[in-house]
Design an enzyme around this catalytic site. Structure first.
Site, PDB file in Angstrom:
ATOM      1  N   GLY A 138       0.828  -1.221   0.000  1.00  0.00           N
ATOM      2  CA  GLY A 138       0.000   0.000   0.000  1.00  0.00           C
ATOM      3  C   GLY A 138       0.853   1.258   0.000  1.00  0.00           C
ATOM      4  N   TYR A 164     -14.843   4.269   7.993  1.00  0.00           N
ATOM      5  CA  TYR A 164     -13.394   4.213   8.242  1.00  0.00           C
ATOM      6  C   TYR A 164     -13.062   4.853   9.600  1.00  0.00           C
ATOM      7  CZ  TYR A 164      -8.447   5.453   7.333  1.00  0.00           C
ATOM      8  OH  TYR A 164      -7.078   5.635   7.399  1.00  0.00           O
TER       9      TYR A 164
END
Ligand code: VAH
Length: 309
Positions: free
Chosen positions: A9, A140
């Site tokens: 990532g 999130y």
């Protein structure tokens, strides 16, 4: 050895390279659900690994005699709004797996990233304090707030040495970000070089806390290097470097690319950005483990345009 989950990532890639630089390539095991950049794959051991799969994770930890885990795998704010239950599953079950390995003394130290997304619409927006109202309005943000509570609980209840940072929006060029609201702060540089113009998905006055990746990596290594008793906050530390709007970015880019033009087409990510603070008070991190940023907007713009060219 050290294991990075989510090594491919935006943060994971650079964290892996920095840890390999410091501890040696063979000491740092990269893992993800997909392969990463050529540089990452060529620089040391890699394991395909789903961080929500406890058995597979335990096998890798035992096989490589892992002492430290950096859990960088997560679904970010914009994508998480599209797939709430997948986001909750990934963000929380990966954390439970790592915390339980630490509780069972199978690993000794954990890094877990939180975010300014833990703050919500009724959090004080300027110089947001370390301890304040937190009513996140995104999936999130809820997962990060809940994750912080679990980290603090496992530290107090089981003595787990888990350390965490509330990252601002992160700007980098090595690996594209995936599914974040602050991705505009990366896209703008890429488009400035490619097209000389950018259509921004948040409004021009949207001012957010931001940080260049080199600062974020240095902070991550610093908090993990600190003596355990220096780490007084076991939920997650506020961390700051700079705050700016897309309009500020455009002005900074125009010093290098005079003809650069920008227009604004806010989408669903505007509401996410509006729920977050504009600036962060990180005095606890400065005091407890000596944090201080090195990159401002001008230096960030120079680095990004030079490396993306
Ligand atoms: C996101 N880059 O946009 C992440 C980060 C503060 C923003 O959490 O979701």
């Amino acid at each position: 050895s050290i294991l990075i989950l989510g090594a491919c990532g935006q943060i994971g890639t650079e964290l892996t390279l920095a840890l390999r630089e410091r501890y040696g390539n063979q000491q740092v095991i990269a893992s993800d659900i997909r392969e990463g950049s050529a540089q990452l794959m060529a620089s040391g051991p890699f394991e395909m690994l789903d961080a929500t799969n406890y058995g597979a994770l335990e096998d890798v930890v035992m096989h490589y005699e892992i002492e430290e885990v950096y859990l960088m795998a997560a679904m970010l704010s914009a994508t998480a709004e599209k797939f709430p239950m997948r986001a909750w599953n990934l963000n929380m079950n990966s954390l439970f797996n790592v915390l339980n390995l630490a509780k069972d003394k199978k690993i000794g130290k954990v890094f877990w990233p939180s975010s300014i997304a833990v703050f919500g619409p009724n959090t004080p927006k300027e110089n947001t304090p370390q301890h304040t109202i937190m009513e996140p309005s995104t999936v999130y943000g809820v997962s990060k707030q809940s994750g912080e509570r679990w980290c603090d609980y496992y530290h107090k209840k089981f003595g787990v040495d888990v350390r965490s940072i509330r990252y601002p929006g992160l700007i980098s060029w090595k690996t594209a970000p995936g599914g974040g609201t602050t991705d505009f702060a990366v896209d703008i540089y890429i488009q400035a070089i490619k097209e000389g113009k950018y259509s921004c998905f948040v409004s021009e006055e949207t001012r957010l806390p931001m940080m260049y990746m080199d600062d974020a990596i240095r902070a991550t290594l610093a908090i993990m290097d600190a003596d355990a008793e220096q780490i007084r906050v076991r939920s997650s530390y506020n961390l700051a470097a700079m705050s700016f709007s897309p309009a500020d970015m455009a002005a900074s880019i125009r010093e290098h690319i005079p003809g650069f033009s920008i227009d604004y087409e806010p989408d669903f990510r505007q509401a996410i950005a509006d729920s977050w603070p504009s600036s962060i008070d990180d005095s606890e991190a400065q005091k407890d483990w000596g944090w201080s940023p090195e990159f401002d907007l001008e230096k960030t713009t120079r680095e990004m345009l030079t490396n993306l060219k």
